[in-house]
Write an enzyme that holds these catalytic residues in place. Structure first.
Site, PDB file in Angstrom:
ATOM      1  N   ARG A  79      70.173  91.530 -19.299  1.00 26.38           N
ATOM      2  CA  ARG A  79      71.631  91.586 -19.231  1.00 26.38           C
ATOM      3  C   ARG A  79      72.254  91.284 -20.578  1.00 26.38           C
ATOM      4  O   ARG A  79      71.736  90.465 -21.343  1.00 26.38           O
ATOM      5  CB  ARG A  79      72.167  90.551 -18.233  1.00 26.38           C
ATOM      6  CG  ARG A  79      72.017  91.012 -16.793  1.00 26.38           C
ATOM      7  CD  ARG A  79      72.809  90.126 -15.859  1.00 26.38           C
ATOM      8  NE  ARG A  79      72.658  88.738 -16.220  1.00 26.38           N
ATOM      9  CZ  ARG A  79      73.547  87.790 -15.951  1.00 26.38           C
ATOM     10  NH1 ARG A  79      74.664  88.079 -15.340  1.00 26.38           N
ATOM     11  NH2 ARG A  79      73.315  86.534 -16.284  1.00 26.38           N
ATOM     12  N   SER A 141      63.688  83.569 -21.269  1.00 24.38           N
ATOM     13  CA  SER A 141      63.085  82.679 -20.280  1.00 24.38           C
ATOM     14  C   SER A 141      61.562  82.753 -20.225  1.00 24.38           C
ATOM     15  O   SER A 141      60.954  83.139 -19.209  1.00 24.38           O
ATOM     16  CB  SER A 141      63.698  82.973 -18.922  1.00 24.38           C
ATOM     17  OG  SER A 141      65.085  82.922 -19.055  1.00 24.38           O
ATOM     18  N   ASP A 195      66.298  79.681 -19.604  1.00 22.69           N
ATOM     19  CA  ASP A 195      67.261  79.823 -18.497  1.00 22.69           C
ATOM     20  C   ASP A 195      67.551  78.492 -17.800  1.00 22.69           C
ATOM     21  O   ASP A 195      68.653  78.258 -17.303  1.00 22.69           O
ATOM     22  CB  ASP A 195      66.801  80.879 -17.474  1.00 22.69           C
ATOM     23  CG  ASP A 195      65.357  80.716 -17.018  1.00 22.69           C
ATOM     24  OD1 ASP A 195      64.653  79.839 -17.537  1.00 22.69           O
ATOM     25  OD2 ASP A 195      64.924  81.486 -16.138  1.00 22.69           O
TER      26      ASP A 195
END
Ligand code: BGC
Length: 455
Positions: A79, A141, A195
């Site tokens: 994203r 992450s 994350d």
């Protein structure tokens, strides 16, 4: 009827998943030892829970303002986000999600970073910010050894990624080089973060006593707030003026040295063998969404082979590795007691028809066994961190599909943390609001306003 009498064969296979309280206490003790080893200079090299210093030393104040870019890479989707922190209560987030093709996840690292830069460039052009040199926070992450807030060396891929030429490299530099190759974009990468850290930051923005960030999604991990004086792997741990440091535990690797063998089942070993990172991420493979469905599938196959389920009939589909998605577990367990509508739909999806109520009940029992163990192990991890911080009143920010979509994960987690925690200790688990986006922006905001020392 109890499961032992109702499904004796399934019970036999599943009983090793059913963790007793003594086993859970043992897990907590062993994890505590591993975390202490990860934090300490003398033992860090041989520790499996690495406890990486995140270089994030301030929780949000609520005063952060401005426009930031964020990237979020950590699973099947990538994203790009434009985050505007307007005031205490208002954040505007515009984002675009891109699917990560299999070829990108396991191809050359250069292609991966070119793809990330291309998505970023297109997004920035759409939002007319390609020349603005906006500060960017990169939520990445995977396990990173961080040498600074904007410097993180990948130590290993997890969650099915295996791109060449990235392990051992500073990921920020790889992204900067990919951006530079394009010549159509001005970006200022100010921070790279896990994350879990984004999740903690975004929850701490709203809940001042938030001290743990937890992810139970495709992978699992947690970060927590540690005293800087205990974060010995931080170069300035003795002299830093800031009392706290967020530690990215990377608890997914817990057990990679064999300390969890006492709870492993033969099915855990089978799943492990099918992964690109054999003997790695032991704890994660018992908990996270990438693996739970496969555990259920392997138990089903065993019972089909024994003629216990589906009258020995089955579909070719269920014999395909990884075909039983973890979301199916949530669906099956969402049926009201005594009802099997979702179980029937799931069986239909995996191509098994003409099933009996016994089959559906048994399927639910298997799903419950696997997901309950995952929640219990997560509870062990949380208890370990709460005890470590000696935090008598703490909020835990959490995100991830398993936690979000499984109908009972939260309740089982809360039940077991409450049971195992010291008397008088209180905790609250809250869902994070877009940790990877807003959390990354908050870290970037603090970096820009220079609240993070350059230590
Ligand atoms: C990674 C962690 C990450 C977790 C949750 C694990 O596989 O190693 O860095 O926080 O997944 O996304």
């Amino acid at each position: 009827m109890n499961p032992k009498d109702e499904f004796p064969e399934a019970y036999e296979l599943c009983k090793r998943f059913m963790l007793g309280e003594d086993q859970m206490i043992e897990v907590i003790d062993r994890m505590t030892k591993e975390i202490n080893m990860g934090l300490a200079r003398d033992t860090h090299a041989r520790s499996v829970i690495k406890c990486y210093v995140s270089h994030v030393q301030d929780l949000p104040t609520g005063q952060e303002r401005g426009k930031f870019l964020a990237l979020d890479l950590g699973g099947t989707h990538f994203r790009v986000l434009l985050v505007t922190l307007i005031n205490d209560f208002e954040t505007n987030i515009e984002s675009k999600t891109y699917i990560m093709e299999k070829s990108l996840i396991s191809g050359p690292g250069g292609d991966l970073f070119d793809f990330l830069a291309e998505c970023l460039a297109n997004f920035c052009k759409d939002h007319h910010v390609e020349g603005d040199n906006l500060p960017l926070g990169f939520t990445f992450s995977f396990p990173l050894r961080q040498n600074g807030l904007a410097n993180g060396v990948l130590t290993a891929w997890t969650k099915g990624f295996s791109c060449d030429g990235v392990v051992g490299k500073n990921v920020v530099q790889l992204l900067e080089e990919a951006i530079a190759r394009r010549k159509d974009l001005k970006i200022n990468i100010v921070a790279i973060l896990n994350d879990t850290v984004g999740t903690l930051m975004s929850c701490a923005y709203l809940s001042r006593n938030c001290r743990i960030g937890l992810i139970v999604g495709t992978g699992t991990n947690a970060c927590y707030v540690e005293k800087t004086a205990n974060a010995e792997m931080f170069q300035n741990y003795q002299t830093s003026s800031k009392p706290y440091m967020i530690i990215n535990c990377e608890w997914g690797a817990f057990g990679d040295n064999g300390v969890l063998d006492f709870i492993k089942t033969p099915f855990d070993k089978l799943v492990d063998k099918q992964t690109p990172n054999v003997n790695r991420q032991t704890f994660e493979k018992c908990i996270s969404g990438m693996y739970l469905g496969e555990l259920v599938r392997l138990i089903l196959i065993d019972l089909i082979g024994k003629g216990v389920l589906f009258k020995g009939h089955s579909s070719e589909f269920i014999f395909q590795k990884w075909s039983f998605q973890t979301s199916f577990i949530s669906e099956v367990e969402s049926d009201a007691p005594g009802q099997y509508r979702n179980a029937s739909l799931v069986l239909d999806k995996i191509g098994v028809r003409q099933t009996t109520e016994f089959d559906k009940r048994c399927l639910r029992f298997i799903c419950e066994t696997v997901s309950t163990r995952a929640a219990k192990l997560t509870a062990c991890g949380l208890v370990c961190l709460i005890n470590k911080m000696n935090a008598s009143d703490v909020t835990i920010g959490v995100d991830g599909g398993v936690y979000r979509f499984h109908p009972k994960f939260h309740d089982i987690l809360v039940h077991h943390v409450s049971k195992l925690l010291r008397p008088g200790f209180h905790f609250r688990i809250v869902l994070s609001e877009d940790g990877s986006g807003r959390g990354a922006a908050l870290v970037a905001a603090a970096a820009v306003s220079n609240k993070f020392t350059k230590e």
